[in-house]
Structure formats: structure tokens, C-alpha cells
Write an enzyme that holds these catalytic residues in place. Structure first.
Site, PDB file in Angstrom:
ATOM      1  N   ARG A 141       0.806  -1.198   0.000  1.00 44.47           N
ATOM      2  CA  ARG A 141       0.000   0.000   0.000  1.00 44.47           C
ATOM      3  C   ARG A 141       0.842   1.251   0.000  1.00 44.47           C
ATOM      4  NH1 ARG A 141      -2.501   0.421   6.131  1.00 44.47           N
ATOM      5  NH2 ARG A 141      -0.896   1.761   6.998  1.00 44.47           N
ATOM      6  N   ARG A 193     -15.221   2.459  -2.747  1.00 42.25           N
ATOM      7  CA  ARG A 193     -13.832   2.803  -2.476  1.00 42.25           C
ATOM      8  C   ARG A 193     -13.587   4.308  -2.513  1.00 42.25           C
ATOM      9  NH1 ARG A 193      -8.602   2.719  -5.689  1.00 42.25           N
ATOM     10  NH2 ARG A 193      -6.964   1.981  -4.254  1.00 42.25           N
ATOM     11  N   ILE A 209      -3.859   3.900   0.248  1.00 46.49           N
ATOM     12  CA  ILE A 209      -4.856   2.842   0.190  1.00 46.49           C
ATOM     13  C   ILE A 209      -4.364   1.837  -0.857  1.00 46.49           C
ATOM     14  CG2 ILE A 209      -6.233   4.191  -1.465  1.00 46.49           C
ATOM     15  CD1 ILE A 209      -8.725   2.807  -0.434  1.00 46.49           C
ATOM     16  N   SER A 210      -4.401   0.560  -0.511  1.00 46.26           N
ATOM     17  CA  SER A 210      -3.843  -0.463  -1.392  1.00 46.26           C
ATOM     18  C   SER A 210      -4.587  -0.565  -2.719  1.00 46.26           C
ATOM     19  CB  SER A 210      -3.901  -1.835  -0.711  1.00 46.26           C
ATOM     20  OG  SER A 210      -3.071  -1.893   0.413  1.00 46.26           O
ATOM     21  N   LYS A 211      -3.888  -1.111  -3.699  1.00 51.02           N
ATOM     22  CA  LYS A 211      -4.544  -1.444  -4.970  1.00 51.02           C
ATOM     23  C   LYS A 211      -5.721  -2.374  -4.701  1.00 51.02           C
ATOM     24  CE  LYS A 211      -1.907  -3.006  -8.221  1.00 51.02           C
ATOM     25  NZ  LYS A 211      -0.818  -3.736  -8.929  1.00 51.02           N
TER      26      LYS A 211
END
Length: 241
Positions: A10, A58, A84-86
Site C-alpha cells: 500500500r 472505495r 490505500i492499497s490497490k
């Protein structure tokens, strides 16, 4: 055969590897469904995970300047040198937990997340499992996550501002622990807080870089370790700030 390395952390935004979304109003339901359905097909995701990822917006968890990119498969800044992570990162890690516990009644499963971040993954976890605890060491991010999750009815989610290195002994043992920061080794507190049959997913740093490691507690002090993809996460740090 070794799995192809993939950056899933992230901490560093990566370019999208799935078909780009365009012309859909990128904070819209249509854009979200387009992305999640592409992930589902590409990675053969658990159907319950697909349903939940379609339901959780999201774009509510990213900074306003990046809302238009919320449904691209890339990490986005959330402040404090974090991201924020993929979506593909989140999907693959949660899918691994779900498939590990396949056949069990998920409403009885207890999960610990190390690194709440902006709260997006916590929101997904709360809809997939019966009881979720999430720890964040950066006070401003802890407060941001609480703000982002307000009104989302995550009644089974408990968020704590604390040192994630210590895990959460008072709520242990856990059916799964998922971490979003890489240390030189796996904290003993985490493995000690797994139930027999529980699964731990965490990045670990070695001389050759970071790798995502899966640990399954077999019981009686025995653990099964499996190294997965090469990854790049933020460092696992001690204490709070």
C-alpha cells in the site's frame, strides 16, 4: 514453479494492470462494478468477496483530489506517507483468507487487521466475517478511518489506536491476521495469537527484498510457512504516533 513477483503493497502507487476504466464517472457505481468484475474474472475471486467489494464504495476512502481515480487498480495517497492499497492487492489477500476457511461459517470467524489505514479493507472485512479488530499506530489515520466508516453500520468492527507489533492479546486467538507493513521477521505475538487452523498473511523483509508470507498454525506449536509474491509495503514500526 515460482509465482511471478508482483508489487502489492500500500506504500507505492502502481500503474493499473487491468483494463482501464474511462468515461464512466469514476466515483460511480458503474465504474466500481466494472473494476471489481474485471478483478473477479482475472483472479477467480470468491463470490462473496466480489459481492462485498461491489457494495463498498472505495471512493469514500480516498482523498478528494484522487476520487476520479478511485476505480483504477492502483494505490492512492491517504496522507502520512501511506496509501490505500490497490484493489487487486486487497482482493487477493482477502480471497486467500476466505478460501483457507472455505466451508466454515464465517459469522463465527474472528479477524485481526494490522494497519487500518483509511479503513477501506476494514469495511470489507466487517462484511465478510463475524468479528473484526483493526489496529492503527498513526493517530490521524485512526481518526480518519473512523470518520470514513461513519454511517456504514460496521457494528462488528472494533478499531484501536495501538502498537500493531503487539497484536491484540486481549481479543486473541484469531482465525486470521492480516498485516499491511513489512518487518524483518514475523512478530512472535502474531503467531501466538492464531487459533489452530488460523492463517496469517504479512509481508516480510529479507536481503532480496520483501515477500508476502503465509503462515498457517497447525496446532501444538507447529506452523506451516509459504512464501508468495514479491511485494513492497511500508516498514513495520514500533510504537504509536
Amino acid at each position: 514453479m515460482a509465482q511471478k513477483p508482483e508489487l502489492v503493497g500500500r506504500s507505492i502507487p502502481q500503474a493499473a494492470q487491468l483494463p482501464a476504466v474511462s468515461g464512466l464517472g469514476l466515483d460511480s457505481d458503474k465504474a466500481r462494478f466494472h473494476l471489481i468484475d474485471a478483478l473477479a474474472q482475472h483472479f477467480q475471486l470468491d463470490s462473496s468477496l466480489v459481492e462485498v467489494m461491489r457494495a463498498v464504495p472505495r471512493h469514500r476512502f480516498v482523498e478528494p483530489a484522487f476520487v476520479s481515480r478511485a476505480y483504477e487498480d492502483m494505490a492512492l495517497p491517504i496522507g502520512h506517507q501511506q496509501t490505500i492499497s490497490k484493489p487487486s492487492t486487497v482482493a487477493r489477500m482477502l480471497d486467500r483468507i476466505l478460501k483457507h476457511h472455505h466451508g466454515q461459517d464465517r459469522k463465527y470467524l474472528k479477524i485481526l487487521e494490522i494497519g487500518t489505514g483509511c479503513g477501506y479493507q476494514a469495511a470489507l472485512l466487517s462484511r465478510l466475517f463475524g468479528e473484526v479488530f483493526s489496529i492503527e499506530r498513526i493517530k490521524d489515520l485512526h481518526l480518519l478511518a473512523k470518520k470514513n466508516l461513519r454511517g456504514m453500520q460496521c457494528f462488528n468492527l472494533r478499531m484501536l489506536f495501538a502498537d500493531g507489533l503487539k497484536g491484540l492479546a486481549q481479543a486473541a486467538p484469531f482465525d486470521a491476521i492480516i498485516a499491511a507493513a513489512a518487518g524483518d521477521s514475523i512478530p512472535e505475538a502474531w503467531t501466538q495469537q492464531l487459533k489452530p487452523g488460523g492463517i496469517l498473511l504479512t509481508p516480510v523483509t529479507s536481503a532480496n527484498g520483501q515477500v508476502l508470507e503465509q503462515v498457517i498454525y497447525l496446532g501444538h506449536g507447529n506452523f506451516q510457512h509459504l512464501q508468495l509474491d514479491a511485494v513492497r509495503f511500508v516498514p513495520l514500526l514500533q510504537g504509536t504516533r
